[in-house]
Scaffold this active site. Structure first.
Site, short mmCIF file in Angstrom:
data_model
loop_
_atom_site.label_atom_id
_atom_site.label_comp_id
_atom_site.label_asym_id
_atom_site.label_seq_id
_atom_site.Cartn_x
_atom_site.Cartn_y
_atom_site.Cartn_z
N HIS A 32 0.82 -1.23 0.00
CA HIS A 32 0.00 0.00 0.00
C HIS A 32 0.85 1.28 0.00
CE1 HIS A 32 -4.17 -1.65 0.49
NE2 HIS A 32 -3.46 -2.72 0.73
N ASP A 34 2.12 2.39 -3.05
CA ASP A 34 2.10 2.99 -4.41
C ASP A 34 1.24 4.24 -4.49
OD1 ASP A 34 -0.28 1.49 -4.29
OD2 ASP A 34 -0.09 0.67 -6.32
N ALA A 120 -6.63 -13.52 -6.34
CA ALA A 120 -5.70 -14.09 -5.36
C ALA A 120 -4.69 -13.06 -4.87
CB ALA A 120 -4.96 -15.27 -5.98
N GLY A 121 -4.56 -11.93 -5.57
CA GLY A 121 -3.55 -10.96 -5.19
C GLY A 121 -2.36 -11.01 -6.12
N SER A 123 -2.82 -9.99 -9.33
CA SER A 123 -3.18 -8.99 -10.35
C SER A 123 -3.69 -9.59 -11.65
CB SER A 123 -1.99 -8.07 -10.64
OG SER A 123 -1.69 -7.34 -9.50
N GLU A 157 -9.55 0.64 -13.15
CA GLU A 157 -9.86 0.30 -11.75
C GLU A 157 -10.50 1.49 -11.03
OE1 GLU A 157 -9.42 -2.72 -10.58
OE2 GLU A 157 -8.06 -3.57 -12.08
N ASP A 169 0.18 -2.61 -9.99
CA ASP A 169 -0.11 -3.87 -10.67
C ASP A 169 0.18 -3.78 -12.16
OD1 ASP A 169 -1.03 -4.20 -8.15
OD2 ASP A 169 -3.16 -4.34 -8.67
N TYR A 219 -10.34 -1.55 0.94
CA TYR A 219 -9.19 -0.94 0.29
C TYR A 219 -9.32 0.58 0.23
CZ TYR A 219 -5.49 -0.19 -3.17
OH TYR A 219 -4.36 0.25 -3.82
C1 GLA Z 1 -3.50 -3.79 -4.92
C2 GLA Z 1 -3.58 -2.49 -5.70
C3 GLA Z 1 -2.19 -1.86 -5.85
C4 GLA Z 1 -1.49 -1.74 -4.51
C5 GLA Z 1 -1.56 -3.05 -3.74
C6 GLA Z 1 -1.05 -2.92 -2.32
O1 GLA Z 1 -2.77 -4.74 -5.65
O2 GLA Z 1 -4.16 -2.70 -6.95
O3 GLA Z 1 -2.31 -0.61 -6.49
O4 GLA Z 1 -2.01 -0.67 -3.77
O5 GLA Z 1 -2.90 -3.55 -3.67
O6 GLA Z 1 0.29 -2.59 -2.33
#
Ligand code: GLA
Length: 384
Positions: A32, A34, A120-121, A123, A157, A169, A219
């Site tokens: 978090h 970025d 899943a994280g 992207s 997004e 991402d 978020y």
């Molecule tokens: C997600 C968001 C990114 C970033 C991460 C946390 O992947 O899309 O922009 O903020 O969370 O680092």
């Protein structure tokens, strides 16, 4: 890619004219940070989304997802708003964002395939936005800087989906370099340098299998907390524009100016920026153990300060501390579910993953999927 081209040709009766691929990404450190214009260490993975396309006359577009066989059709005059929870949003949104920049995308038939785990994280949505965007780039002769392509995906997004995410991402999917992590600065929006993963170590991704859907998560609330903390700090320190500008010392001196929650959110972000830069220093000094320790610290800060972890993610990281061969582990990406990443000795990576999987199953009854990840190159596209 050959299979996608074959499937496309069988479905539409004619071959695609362009293909593009965009990888998923792993956030290595810098959680978090970025959207606070801070630093991130990240990498692209070999898992990717592939997109094949052929322009057609008129306004009608057809897309098939060969992964699950689902299909979508839409008219180019009818894409102004997103359909809740529909994957075609990530394609339509790119067209809408390009229009805002005065760029027109014509009608097309398309097909896609993906090996990026969904929700899943890693992207998967950025991979789709980037793959679709890069296919449009080839098919409709669009010229944009690579960083602007990342902004197009972020725009999808932020504006189309309502998730106020940063650039990480899409940026990692575009700028990733094989076998290296990239150190990025999200104020200047550039890759500062590449940082090789030390030889003999691998990244194991272990999915908690708790779907993380950032659009419906907290978020955006976290982002607001960060922004209100930065705003209050800027009244004390006039040079502060975002949390990126705050040192740990300044933050602790100004603690009373913030709510307790704002303080913890800010502590996470400032701590993460510090850990990213520290990680690069440690890797230069060949201190892989120190690098791994930062992963554990990062997770602990997510758990306690940013509160974007879950009991499942916490348990995977706890297991990492007891199973031999692991130097560090943490949640990666937005949080609120999804994956953990583990830095392990390559020789025992498979064995390590199986042991964590078994421990996790015993405690939760959940079968966690794992991937021993190879670091891949960023997105590409070409005309056929
Ligand atoms: C997600 C968001 C990114 C970033 C991460 C946390 O992947 O899309 O922009 O903020 O969370 O680092």
């Amino acid at each position: 890619m050959e299979k996608l081209i074959r499937d496309f040709t069988a479905l539409y009766g004619t071959a695609p004219t362009v293909i593009a691929r965009a990888p998923g990404r792993l956030e290595i450190l810098g959680n978090h940070t970025d959207y606070n214009q801070g630093f991130v260490l990240s990498c692209a993975v070999e898992q990717d989304t592939r997109f094949a396309l052929r322009p057609v006359e008129g306004k009608h577009c057809r897309v098939k997802d060969f992964r699950d066989g689902s299909r979508r059709e839409f008219d180019l005059d009818d894409i102004a708003t997103a359909i809740p929870k529909d994957w075609s949003n990530y394609i339509k949104g790119v067209i809408v964002e390009l229009r805002k920049r005065g760029i027109q995308v014509g009608a097309f038939d398309a097909g896609m395939e993906s090996s990026v785990p969904l929700s899943a994280g890693m992207s998967s949505s950025a991979a789709l936005e980037t793959a679709a965007g890069f296919a449009f780039r080839e098919a409709f002769a669009i010229s944009l800087d690579p960083a602007d392509w990342a902004r197009v995906g972020q725009g999808v997004e932020n504006n189309y989906m309502g998730l106020k995410s940063g650039l990480l991402d899409q940026f990692s999917s575009i700028f990733g370099k094989k076998n290296s992590m990239i150190l990025s600065d999200f104020r200047s929006v550039e890759v500062l340098r590449t940082v090789p993963l030390p030889a003999g170590y691998s990244i194991v991704v272990i999915n908690s299998m708790v779907k993380h859907n950032l659009v419906d998560s907290e978020y955006n609330v976290r982002r607001q907390d960060c922004e209100s903390a930065a705003e209050k700090l800027s009244q004390i320190y006039p040079d502060v524009k975002t949390l990126r500008d705050v040192s740990l010392e300044q933050l602790s001196d100004a603690r009373d100016a913030l709510t307790e929650r704002e303080f913890r959110r800010a502590l996470h972000v400032v701590g993460e920026c510090t850990r990213v830069l520290e990680a690069v220093r440690l890797l230069e000094a060949n201190d892989v153990r120190g690098f791994g320790r930062l992963w554990f610290e990062s997770h602990e800060s997510s758990r306690v300060n940013f509160e974007n972890s879950t009991p499942e993610l916490d348990y995977l990281v706890e297991l990492a501390k007891s199973v031999p061969g692991c130097l560090g582990a943490r949640l990666s990406g937005g949080g609120f579910g999804g994956i953990t990443i583990h830095l392990v000795e390559s020789a025992g990576a498979e064995e390590y993953a199986r042991r964590v999987q078994a421990g996790f199953r015993q405690k939760t009854g959940i079968d966690a999927e794992y991937i021993i990840c190879a670091i891949g190159d960023g997105a590409t596209s070409k005309k056929l």
